[in-house]
Design a protein around this motif. Sequence first.
Motif, PDB file in Angstrom:
ATOM      1  N   ASP A  87      46.693   3.430 -10.650  1.00  0.00           N
ATOM      2  CA  ASP A  87      46.625   4.413 -11.729  1.00  0.00           C
ATOM      3  C   ASP A  87      46.686   3.793 -13.124  1.00  0.00           C
ATOM      4  O   ASP A  87      46.549   4.512 -14.113  1.00  0.00           O
ATOM      5  CB  ASP A  87      47.766   5.437 -11.595  1.00  0.00           C
ATOM      6  N   GLU A  88      46.887   2.484 -13.223  1.00  0.00           N
ATOM      7  CA  GLU A  88      47.088   1.879 -14.537  1.00  0.00           C
ATOM      8  C   GLU A  88      45.881   1.076 -15.027  1.00  0.00           C
ATOM      9  O   GLU A  88      45.344   1.348 -16.092  1.00  0.00           O
ATOM     10  CB  GLU A  88      48.343   0.999 -14.525  1.00  0.00           C
ATOM     11  N   LEU A  89      45.462   0.088 -14.285  1.00  0.00           N
ATOM     12  CA  LEU A  89      44.315  -0.721 -14.695  1.00  0.00           C
ATOM     13  C   LEU A  89      43.013  -0.046 -14.265  1.00  0.00           C
ATOM     14  O   LEU A  89      42.927   0.526 -13.180  1.00  0.00           O
ATOM     15  CB  LEU A  89      44.400  -2.112 -14.076  1.00  0.00           C
ATOM     16  N   TYR A  90      42.023  -0.112 -15.142  1.00  0.00           N
ATOM     17  CA  TYR A  90      40.716   0.428 -14.777  1.00  0.00           C
ATOM     18  C   TYR A  90      39.642  -0.282 -15.590  1.00  0.00           C
ATOM     19  O   TYR A  90      39.932  -0.969 -16.583  1.00  0.00           O
ATOM     20  CB  TYR A  90      40.657   1.940 -15.011  1.00  0.00           C
ATOM     21  N   LEU A  91      38.394  -0.137 -15.161  1.00  0.00           N
ATOM     22  CA  LEU A  91      37.266  -0.787 -15.820  1.00  0.00           C
ATOM     23  C   LEU A  91      36.393   0.231 -16.536  1.00  0.00           C
ATOM     24  O   LEU A  91      36.222   1.357 -16.069  1.00  0.00           O
ATOM     25  CB  LEU A  91      36.408  -1.542 -14.800  1.00  0.00           C
ATOM     26  N   VAL A  92      35.866  -0.185 -17.690  1.00  0.00           N
ATOM     27  CA  VAL A  92      34.815   0.560 -18.368  1.00  0.00           C
ATOM     28  C   VAL A  92      33.627  -0.391 -18.530  1.00  0.00           C
ATOM     29  O   VAL A  92      33.779  -1.618 -18.420  1.00  0.00           O
ATOM     30  CB  VAL A  92      35.283   1.099 -19.737  1.00  0.00           C
ATOM     31  N   PHE A  93      32.457   0.174 -18.780  1.00  0.00           N
ATOM     32  CA  PHE A  93      31.229  -0.623 -18.788  1.00  0.00           C
ATOM     33  C   PHE A  93      30.433  -0.324 -20.060  1.00  0.00           C
ATOM     34  O   PHE A  93      30.117   0.839 -20.348  1.00  0.00           O
ATOM     35  CB  PHE A  93      30.395  -0.323 -17.548  1.00  0.00           C
ATOM     36  N   GLN A  94      30.130  -1.373 -20.840  1.00  0.00           N
ATOM     37  CA  GLN A  94      29.346  -1.207 -22.061  1.00  0.00           C
ATOM     38  C   GLN A  94      27.918  -1.690 -21.809  1.00  0.00           C
ATOM     39  O   GLN A  94      27.698  -2.844 -21.459  1.00  0.00           O
ATOM     40  CB  GLN A  94      29.961  -1.970 -23.230  1.00  0.00           C
ATOM     41  N   PRO A  95      26.933  -0.803 -22.016  1.00  0.00           N
ATOM     42  CA  PRO A  95      25.535  -1.142 -21.700  1.00  0.00           C
ATOM     43  C   PRO A  95      24.991  -2.264 -22.578  1.00  0.00           C
ATOM     44  O   PRO A  95      25.406  -2.457 -23.725  1.00  0.00           O
ATOM     45  CB  PRO A  95      24.792   0.173 -21.973  1.00  0.00           C
ATOM     46  N   GLY A 142      21.692  -4.045 -18.100  1.00  0.00           N
ATOM     47  CA  GLY A 142      22.958  -4.221 -17.401  1.00  0.00           C
ATOM     48  C   GLY A 142      24.107  -3.725 -18.258  1.00  0.00           C
ATOM     49  O   GLY A 142      23.926  -2.927 -19.179  1.00  0.00           O
ATOM     50  N   ALA A 143      25.292  -4.218 -17.978  1.00  0.00           N
ATOM     51  CA  ALA A 143      26.484  -3.805 -18.711  1.00  0.00           C
ATOM     52  C   ALA A 143      27.562  -4.855 -18.567  1.00  0.00           C
ATOM     53  O   ALA A 143      27.552  -5.650 -17.617  1.00  0.00           O
ATOM     54  CB  ALA A 143      26.994  -2.463 -18.189  1.00  0.00           C
ATOM     55  N   GLU A 144      28.478  -4.849 -19.515  1.00  0.00           N
ATOM     56  CA  GLU A 144      29.640  -5.736 -19.438  1.00  0.00           C
ATOM     57  C   GLU A 144      30.843  -4.945 -18.934  1.00  0.00           C
ATOM     58  O   GLU A 144      31.150  -3.870 -19.459  1.00  0.00           O
ATOM     59  CB  GLU A 144      29.967  -6.343 -20.800  1.00  0.00           C
ATOM     60  N   ALA A 145      31.505  -5.468 -17.909  1.00  0.00           N
ATOM     61  CA  ALA A 145      32.722  -4.843 -17.385  1.00  0.00           C
ATOM     62  C   ALA A 145      33.893  -5.233 -18.277  1.00  0.00           C
ATOM     63  O   ALA A 145      34.127  -6.416 -18.536  1.00  0.00           O
ATOM     64  CB  ALA A 145      32.973  -5.296 -15.949  1.00  0.00           C
ATOM     65  N   LEU A 146      34.629  -4.237 -18.755  1.00  0.00           N
ATOM     66  CA  LEU A 146      35.756  -4.464 -19.661  1.00  0.00           C
ATOM     67  C   LEU A 146      37.009  -3.832 -19.094  1.00  0.00           C
ATOM     68  O   LEU A 146      36.984  -2.686 -18.631  1.00  0.00           O
ATOM     69  CB  LEU A 146      35.449  -3.867 -21.039  1.00  0.00           C
ATOM     70  N   LEU A 147      38.104  -4.571 -19.155  1.00  0.00           N
ATOM     71  CA  LEU A 147      39.364  -4.117 -18.577  1.00  0.00           C
ATOM     72  C   LEU A 147      40.121  -3.231 -19.556  1.00  0.00           C
ATOM     73  O   LEU A 147      40.171  -3.501 -20.752  1.00  0.00           O
ATOM     74  CB  LEU A 147      40.223  -5.328 -18.199  1.00  0.00           C
ATOM     75  N   ARG A 148      40.746  -2.190 -19.037  1.00  0.00           N
ATOM     76  CA  ARG A 148      41.627  -1.330 -19.814  1.00  0.00           C
ATOM     77  C   ARG A 148      42.925  -1.131 -19.043  1.00  0.00           C
ATOM     78  O   ARG A 148      42.968  -1.263 -17.822  1.00  0.00           O
ATOM     79  CB  ARG A 148      40.970   0.038 -20.078  1.00  0.00           C
ATOM     80  N   GLU A 202      18.700  -9.424 -26.328  1.00  0.00           N
ATOM     81  CA  GLU A 202      19.425  -8.236 -25.884  1.00  0.00           C
ATOM     82  C   GLU A 202      20.464  -7.839 -26.921  1.00  0.00           C
ATOM     83  O   GLU A 202      20.859  -8.641 -27.777  1.00  0.00           O
ATOM     84  CB  GLU A 202      20.123  -8.495 -24.542  1.00  0.00           C
ATOM     85  N   ALA A 203      20.922  -6.580 -26.809  1.00  0.00           N
ATOM     86  CA  ALA A 203      21.886  -6.057 -27.769  1.00  0.00           C
ATOM     87  C   ALA A 203      22.964  -5.266 -27.044  1.00  0.00           C
ATOM     88  O   ALA A 203      22.715  -4.633 -26.009  1.00  0.00           O
ATOM     89  CB  ALA A 203      21.179  -5.165 -28.789  1.00  0.00           C
ATOM     90  N   GLN A 204      24.157  -5.296 -27.646  1.00  0.00           N
ATOM     91  CA  GLN A 204      25.314  -4.584 -27.090  1.00  0.00           C
ATOM     92  C   GLN A 204      26.175  -4.132 -28.255  1.00  0.00           C
ATOM     93  O   GLN A 204      26.432  -4.890 -29.183  1.00  0.00           O
ATOM     94  CB  GLN A 204      26.106  -5.524 -26.174  1.00  0.00           C
ATOM     95  N   GLY A 205      26.601  -2.880 -28.260  1.00  0.00           N
ATOM     96  CA  GLY A 205      27.447  -2.406 -29.348  1.00  0.00           C
ATOM     97  C   GLY A 205      27.549  -0.899 -29.370  1.00  0.00           C
ATOM     98  O   GLY A 205      26.893  -0.190 -28.587  1.00  0.00           O
ATOM     99  N   TYR A 206      28.361  -0.392 -30.299  1.00  0.00           N
ATOM    100  CA  TYR A 206      28.631   1.048 -30.367  1.00  0.00           C
ATOM    101  C   TYR A 206      27.393   1.865 -30.717  1.00  0.00           C
ATOM    102  O   TYR A 206      27.321   3.046 -30.397  1.00  0.00           O
ATOM    103  CB  TYR A 206      29.740   1.322 -31.391  1.00  0.00           C
ATOM    104  N   LEU A 207      26.417   1.263 -31.428  1.00  0.00           N
ATOM    105  CA  LEU A 207      25.186   1.998 -31.717  1.00  0.00           C
ATOM    106  C   LEU A 207      24.495   2.411 -30.423  1.00  0.00           C
ATOM    107  O   LEU A 207      23.930   3.513 -30.328  1.00  0.00           O
ATOM    108  CB  LEU A 207      24.242   1.119 -32.552  1.00  0.00           C
ATOM    109  N   ILE A 208      24.543   1.526 -29.445  1.00  0.00           N
ATOM    110  CA  ILE A 208      23.915   1.804 -28.151  1.00  0.00           C
ATOM    111  C   ILE A 208      24.814   2.699 -27.318  1.00  0.00           C
ATOM    112  O   ILE A 208      24.408   3.767 -26.851  1.00  0.00           O
ATOM    113  CB  ILE A 208      23.617   0.476 -27.421  1.00  0.00           C
ATOM    114  N   ALA A 209      26.041   2.294 -27.138  1.00  0.00           N
ATOM    115  CA  ALA A 209      27.024   3.105 -26.407  1.00  0.00           C
ATOM    116  C   ALA A 209      28.376   2.416 -26.459  1.00  0.00           C
ATOM    117  O   ALA A 209      28.461   1.186 -26.471  1.00  0.00           O
ATOM    118  CB  ALA A 209      26.606   3.309 -24.945  1.00  0.00           C
ATOM    119  N   LYS A 210      29.437   3.215 -26.499  1.00  0.00           N
ATOM    120  CA  LYS A 210      30.785   2.686 -26.363  1.00  0.00           C
ATOM    121  C   LYS A 210      31.019   2.320 -24.894  1.00  0.00           C
ATOM    122  O   LYS A 210      30.251   2.730 -24.021  1.00  0.00           O
ATOM    123  CB  LYS A 210      31.802   3.725 -26.821  1.00  0.00           C
ATOM    124  N   PRO A 211      32.053   1.551 -24.595  1.00  0.00           N
ATOM    125  CA  PRO A 211      32.383   1.308 -23.189  1.00  0.00           C
ATOM    126  C   PRO A 211      32.619   2.625 -22.463  1.00  0.00           C
ATOM    127  O   PRO A 211      33.337   3.504 -22.953  1.00  0.00           O
ATOM    128  CB  PRO A 211      33.662   0.464 -23.279  1.00  0.00           C
TER     129      PRO A 211
END
Length: 582
Positions: free
Chosen positions: A344-352, A363-369, A560-569
């Motif tokens: 219930d504590e650690l989880y992953l989000v994915f930024q395109p 693709g996307a980058e897996a980011l830990l939360r 390639e590009a990655q960032g909030y303009l494209i999508a947040k995690p």
Amino acid sequence: MKAQEQDRLFALRQLNLLDTSPSEGFDRITRMASQLLGLPIAAVSFTDENRQWFKSRVGVEHWEIPREMAPCGEVCDASQILVIPDLIDSDHYRNSYLAKSGIRFYAGAPLITREGHTLGAICVLDTQPREFSEQEQAMLRDLAALVMAQIELQHAFGRVDPLTGLPNRNQFAEDLQDMQRDLPKEWRVALLTEVVDVSEISALHRTLGPTYLDDLVRVAARCLQQAIGSGVKLYHLGGCQFVHLVNHASDTYLLTEALRLRQALLALESARAVPVLVRPTVGIAPFCLGEMAAADILRSAYAACLDARQARKGAGLFSLELDTDYQRRYMLLNDIGRALENEDELYLVFQPRLCLDSGECTGAEALLRWRHPIVGDLSPDEFIPLIEHTPMVKPLTQWVLRHTIHQAAVWYRQGETLRISVNVSATNLEEEHFTLRLLGEMAHMALPKANLEVELTESALVGQGEMAIEQLKALIAAGLRVAIDDFGTGYSSLSYLHEIPAHTVKIDRRFITHLDHDERAATLVASMISMAHNLGYRVVAEGIENDAVYRRLVQLGCDEAQGYLIAKPLSPAAFEKWLHQE
């Protein structure tokens, strides 16, 4: 076995009490307990792992009994006095070893060390049931205190440091208890003086030997005692650390006093009275008597000393704000182990990530939360730097890899052609079987090698040993792609690009954020893209937040590009929804 019980047993065995010969010091107290309380049986009982062993006994022949269902064991577990008027009337003890041997009455008081470990009990017993008054219980507690005093005396729990002749940490704690009893709620201030930075002591031992440090400690002790006056008690805490107490005063006065002490120690160096260079620092910690334990007072004073050293000051006042920050870090380090076991504590989000030529998601980058149960959602910028240089980085990376591979495999089975990138620590590359475990997890989930990319930062790659390079080569040979994350940060020499096998460089966001209006940044980014392309790398830009930056990157030929303009995690479900809206 619980950690507390392990610590208790360690403390008991360190005292070297079990299975030792009788001692008149203990026997005298046991006889006193029997005579004062008018009971035929008395004993000093130590609680071992599976037995109660009697260091001293009156009215009983055996030296030990099983710990199971022994009242002394309950005293040890609860650290409280226990009175059983009649064992036969007790549901728990009527079938105990003592009851079966004819014992009807039991009373025991715990034997507790200053560190809070309960070693056992002093107990009195009778073959007849009886009551035990409050006055008798108080007497038994006093006898328990006498036993502990005997233990401390017998096992050199001294109060004087043999090197300096000053009272030591144990005496400080005892004196503080007396002050708390006699002057509750009054304010005092602890001044902790560190003559030499503790981080330098090992090097001094190696270069000069322990004798030189002993001389330094003795000279510093005399100097400090003269500086504070003979009427103030100075304590030697160990190493090159001393502490003394003063009355509460203004911050300005306390800092002035601390700097005066520091100057007195510096004068030793100029007079060549000490064998090494000294860099004394004084930590100042105000406290209210009765509200803080000795250990907490010393910790606060040392925290103030450490803060002063880091700020390059000679003295510093305890800062609750800084201490709260350190306590928070300590809590997070302690809690990460539990978080790894709690889904219930650690989880992953994915930024395109988008291809700038086609606009398609590659693709996307897996980011830990981390959703901490007390402090809430945590940024990885807060907890990852704390963990990445500790042993916990290995199981944490394994958790991230396992869950990333699982999610990538889910999308692969759904027919999505995505490459998921995941961050790996340099510490993981030093693990002998890291590549085998990673490939084994991918095989278990039937994930193709082309669907996973391993990201490492420049700092993780530069200066690593042969093992790390071999691991990277093995990953690439197996068909995985490797990316250099945070490219452009911190290294003037780029020779490592020639030496380290990788496929992709990800330009750090600090170069991208102001690309639309900062020509110097644009020049740097253009050079990075050109150089990376010439060396055969694919280039990804991170941190894109507006259309102007996006268009500029297209002009510069970024891949390639990655960032909030494209999508947040995004969560896996939100990522799927975003993907199908494109």
